[in-house]
Design a protein around this motif. Sequence first.
Motif, mmCIF file in Angstrom:
data_model
loop_
_atom_site.group_PDB
_atom_site.id
_atom_site.type_symbol
_atom_site.label_atom_id
_atom_site.label_comp_id
_atom_site.label_asym_id
_atom_site.label_seq_id
_atom_site.Cartn_x
_atom_site.Cartn_y
_atom_site.Cartn_z
ATOM 1 N N TRP A 125 0.997 -1.250 0.312
ATOM 2 C CA TRP A 125 0.086 -0.036 0.018
ATOM 3 C C TRP A 125 0.776 1.127 0.057
ATOM 4 O O TRP A 125 2.133 1.318 0.921
ATOM 5 N N GLN A 126 0.269 2.639 -0.805
ATOM 6 C CA GLN A 126 0.803 3.377 -0.897
ATOM 7 C C GLN A 126 0.614 4.848 -0.157
ATOM 8 O O GLN A 126 -0.886 4.699 -0.914
ATOM 9 N N PHE A 127 0.138 5.233 1.184
ATOM 10 C CA PHE A 127 -0.009 6.348 1.430
ATOM 11 C C PHE A 127 0.449 7.472 1.149
ATOM 12 O O PHE A 127 1.783 7.565 2.188
ATOM 13 N N GLY A 128 -0.331 8.014 0.438
ATOM 14 C CA GLY A 128 0.413 9.613 -0.169
ATOM 15 C C GLY A 128 1.368 9.589 -0.345
ATOM 16 O O GLY A 128 2.385 8.233 -0.766
ATOM 17 N N ASP A 129 2.784 10.056 0.410
ATOM 18 C CA ASP A 129 4.165 10.527 -0.290
ATOM 19 C C ASP A 129 4.582 9.860 0.840
ATOM 20 O O ASP A 129 6.041 9.572 0.405
ATOM 21 N N ARG A 130 4.260 9.763 1.188
ATOM 22 C CA ARG A 130 5.060 9.140 2.980
ATOM 23 C C ARG A 130 5.638 8.088 3.688
ATOM 24 O O ARG A 130 5.708 7.026 3.919
ATOM 25 N N LEU A 131 3.506 7.391 3.716
ATOM 26 C CA LEU A 131 4.153 5.732 4.447
ATOM 27 C C LEU A 131 3.647 4.733 2.744
ATOM 28 O O LEU A 131 2.436 5.060 2.836
ATOM 29 N N ASN A 132 4.480 4.164 3.535
ATOM 30 C CA ASN A 132 4.592 2.503 1.979
ATOM 31 C C ASN A 132 4.136 1.169 3.343
ATOM 32 O O ASN A 132 5.242 1.385 4.865
ATOM 33 N N VAL A 133 3.265 0.666 3.197
ATOM 34 C CA VAL A 133 3.172 -0.517 3.592
ATOM 35 C C VAL A 133 2.993 -2.189 2.933
ATOM 36 O O VAL A 133 1.935 -2.057 2.135
ATOM 37 N N GLN A 134 3.452 -2.750 3.496
ATOM 38 C CA GLN A 134 3.686 -3.823 2.556
ATOM 39 C C GLN A 134 2.943 -4.987 3.831
ATOM 40 O O GLN A 134 3.702 -5.635 4.967
ATOM 41 N N THR A 135 1.413 -5.869 4.091
ATOM 42 C CA THR A 135 1.092 -6.496 3.929
ATOM 43 C C THR A 135 1.236 -7.909 3.784
ATOM 44 O O THR A 135 0.906 -7.802 2.143
ATOM 45 N N GLY A 136 0.668 -8.923 4.501
ATOM 46 C CA GLY A 136 1.608 -10.489 3.708
ATOM 47 C C GLY A 136 1.162 -11.538 4.854
ATOM 48 O O GLY A 136 0.602 -11.640 6.398
#
Length: 812
Positions: free
Chosen positions: A455-466
């Motif tokens: 997931w990319q939330f805006g320009d600052r936060l990246n989340v990878q869920t598995g």
Amino acid sequence: MARIVISIYLLIAGSLGLQQQLLAQEEFTVSFFVVDQLSNEPLEFVNILLLPGGQGQTTDEKGKAYFQLTEGRLNYKISYLGYQTQEKSIYLERDLKIDVILEGDNARLETILVTGESDREILANPEMGVQSIGSGELKRLPAVLGEVDVLKGLQLVSGVNAAGEASNGVSVRGGTIDQNLTLLDGAPVFTPTHVFGLFSVFTPDAVGSVDLFRANIPAEYGGRIASVIDVRSRNPTSDQLKLSGGIGLVSSYLTVETPLTKNKKLKLLAGSRVGLNDFLFSFVERLKRTKSRFADGTLKLRYQASETSIFTLSGFYSYDFYQLELINSLANINSSSNQYRYQTLNGSLEWLRLRPDGKGDWRTRLINANYQPELLFPEVQSPVTVNYRSRVRQQGLKSRISREIGKHRLKYGLEALLYSIEPGELDPAGSSTINPLTLPVERGAEAAAFVEIRWQFGDRLNVQTGLRYAHYAQLGPSEQRVYQPGEELSSGNLVSNTEESGILQDYGGLEPRLGISYQLNERNSLKLAYAESRQYLQQAFNATTPLPTSRFKVADNNILPQTGRLLSLGWAGVLSPGRYRATAETYYRRVNNILEYKPGADLFLETDVETQLLQGKSRAYGIELSVEKISGKLTGKINYTYSRAFNLVKGPSFSTSVNEGNEYPGYYDQPHVLNANLTLNKGRTHELGFNFVLRSNRPYTVPNGFIEINELPIPLFFERNNDRLPTYHRLDFSWTIHNFKREKRKWTGDWIMTIYNVYGRNNAENIYFGPKNTGPGLANALFSGSPLGSYQLSIFANPVISLAYRFTFNPK
């Protein structure tokens, strides 16, 4: 013995000299990193074509592609379904990494020349503990006897260590060697080294890239606790015949790359390496019976049926033979030496289907892995050779779908694996003193489903869920042994032993994976990662590093699968854009059901091997610091790691505990590790490389006392890993000479001189104990009045000098 062997190497290497004419032409590494402008996600399968000549590649899952090219004008074309095709031209006179941003169907293509891996990727990537190494980087590392080596390259990464020069693999964050999943084109490699761990088995010129995952391992991988080492062979991309290879003291190799059809849709890459070293030992009387030879080969066929459909067939073969003075003995066999022979034969078939809009793919792969080690006992003054052989086989099917949805990326798929282990077969080969013996076959099956979203939330936060769910079943027909509950697994506590079919035992569970990256500003980001994993295939050995003939074991009703949990926190920073960057990571891992051996365990030809084993817990923690310089004449990386690893095996009795049930250091517990790798580019014709390693070294076991039997002192061991080998440190040097005359020609090459262990540090590989008067290398007595002394074994106690020649031939 080791010093004598090294002296032979020195004499031969020194006689080669440097008086030959240097006609090589300098090669540079050009790497591309391609991302989508809207999602900032790496783009896979982007076509990169070099003009003229037609050499090309497609980007991998990381959006990367690598080329080895000579100096001159470089024209390249980048095309991708759903994006505009454009061509660019630059002049190549040094290593370059090119950051490419694709902006959609009708947008322009923006290309930025950079001198290192994208700073943007370092900060935004939510995967922690990931290290990618290209083939060009591997070739620049100083190596033992000039051999390009994947595993030696990984040992320069924070948190990755080995037991010594001769180690059959690597330890990642304190884990054991069998806790790593080593893959080549998707198929597992169970023994990834040649010659007792001196070199890795991967054919040098056939390696394309290496990815090491040691934190939040992607959800598509499973089956091991510590790490995944994903090695990929190069894709055949050349539109004309191309030869490359090398000639060295230890081995020589050759790689052929060529199209097989007129339309150039079917292409071939075939590489092989051969090492014949018997003659080196014949010069020394004590080593005349020592023999060593090895070979490996990689084959890859790639057929592009259409713009959206690609078929790839990969094959890999590895062979080793060496003869040593007797290490393993067998009752009733009069043998003075051991012969080890082991081979790997792997294959994989992959179908890749690209989405027409370029926003994803469907990849399906069949794999088959076959590993067969043998231990031979040639009888003295007899043509009979008693043979002990075993086999590990694994077949699998994996299908994975990847899609881009706006700024997010989705991956999901299924995987099925079959394990078959033939633990051992003893063939008397006509010996009248030995009876044949065949241990029962062990079988297992594993089925898994996985899903992963970035997931990319805006320009600052990246989340990878598995999330991965794996279910394992032990399959019959096989013996099912049941012991008294809560008691020691021993023949005296055996309740029943029956032959059963069907599913004998099953295990399973969810394995969540999480990675978070939060960018504080343009130069700093914070990261967090969490991963759980399970291991159903294990390796049992009663030494620091497993021999090629060590016992493999599937999980059953008596040996439980290992389960691990890992939490990591980190920081990534760009100290100076395009020049310096740094990372800091800390981790804590707990593992249940680790495999240990009982004191005095004998795993050889044991039908009920579980009676020789124990299971317990382990914990590991550490902090890893790294600073990297990525541009300028001097480039390189400096790493420091502080880490600890402890085991706890506490059973209901003394015989079911280790160290009286108290915690003790793990086999790869090395608190302090410092390593540095520096490359100095001295103009266009010379490149100097330096590699320095300093580490606390691993623990080992010192006797707690001794008893005398028939006037022979016998050491007594009550504690495990209660002392530590002397501090290990080593400096290596390499000098690469490119095209001295600056001539452009069809045949180009490099001369590479390496010095391993420049100042001749006598590092201890191990310390053994015995009567004080049995040989050289004796240390002081262990105790006051003790007849026991310690003996140090070293592999490379002197500088090891080697000279190798590496070449490329383009006939057109």
